[in-house]
Write a protein that holds these residues in place. Structure first.
Motif, PDB file in Angstrom:
ATOM      1  N   ASP A 127       0.834  -1.213   0.000  1.00  0.00           N
ATOM      2  CA  ASP A 127       0.000   0.000   0.000  1.00  0.00           C
ATOM      3  C   ASP A 127       0.865   1.259   0.000  1.00  0.00           C
ATOM      4  N   ASN A 152       0.866   4.125  -2.891  1.00  0.00           N
ATOM      5  CA  ASN A 152       0.693   5.548  -2.564  1.00  0.00           C
ATOM      6  C   ASN A 152       1.854   6.386  -3.088  1.00  0.00           C
ATOM      7  N   GLU A 159       1.402   6.829  -6.824  1.00  0.00           N
ATOM      8  CA  GLU A 159       0.344   7.794  -7.109  1.00  0.00           C
ATOM      9  C   GLU A 159       0.803   9.221  -6.813  1.00  0.00           C
ATOM     10  N   LYS A 160       1.485   9.388  -5.676  1.00  0.00           N
ATOM     11  CA  LYS A 160       1.965  10.713  -5.290  1.00  0.00           C
ATOM     12  C   LYS A 160       3.014  11.218  -6.278  1.00  0.00           C
TER      13      LYS A 160
END
Length: 203
Positions: free
Chosen positions: A184, A188, A191-192
């Protein structure tokens, strides 16, 4: 060997599951240690400097040599922009999403095996409990209750398999959740990182 001898044949299945689970845990530790140590905190300054200097090829080369899912996603976005010179944000976002999805199988590799170990081993232990109790009561029905060792043998087998199943399953479940947390975090990060890079092209 004491546990295997006293736990019955199901203890061998529990031992097999423990070996498989341990192999997956070691493999995942090595993978994350070797491939997922570089985060956006380390990538951001390099990327910002390269973009300010318009050294896109240099940034692509550096990202390509960096062992990180986030770096690979950023490289795909930059390479796509460099080749197409597109300013279409939707196209860049789609490329980032496509690159991120390509990284997920590597992040999740062998996790299904660890899940099977964590969730199946207690059931094997429970099956050993049931078969041990059946053995104990069958012995009582044949030999009576005069000799406590007759009953104790079956109960002992039941307890050994129950304990063995839990000893294997508890660490497997802990590491399964730990690695899911790591996955996860990497998703993240991807995506960031994608959002930060694409926002640069919005300017």
């Amino acid at each position: 060997m004491y546990w295997l001898t006293n736990g019955g044949i199901l203890m061998y299945f529990i031992l097999l599951m423990s070996i498989i689970g341990l192999a997956v845990i070691i493999e995942r530790f090595i993978y994350f240690k070797a491939n997922q140590q570089i985060t956006m905190v380390k990538l951001r300054p390099m990327l910002r400097e390269a973009l300010e200097k318009q050294d896109i090829k240099g940034a692509i080369s550096t990202l390509g040599n960096t062992k990180s899912s986030t770096a690979r996603v950023l490289r795909e976005i930059l390479a796509f922009w460099y080749q197409t010179k597109t300013t279409n944000i939707i196209s860049l976002e789609e490329k980032g999403r496509e690159a991120a999805l390509a990284q997920i199988p590597q992040l999740e590799r062998n996790m299904w095996i660890l899940s099977i170990v964590a969730h199946t081993t207690p059931l094997i232990g429970l099956l050993g409990t049931v078969t041990g109790m059946i053995k104990a009561f069958q012995a009582v029905s044949i030999y009576g209750t005069g000799d406590p060792s007759v009953l104790a043998n079956g109960i002992s087998q039941a307890l050994f398999t129950t304990a063995g199943g839990l000893i294997v399953a508890i660490p497997a479940l802990i590491f399964y959740n730990y690695f899911n947390r790591k996955i996860d975090e990497q998703i993240n990060e991807m995506e960031k990182g994608s959002a930060e890079l694409i926002n640069y092209f919005r300017k």
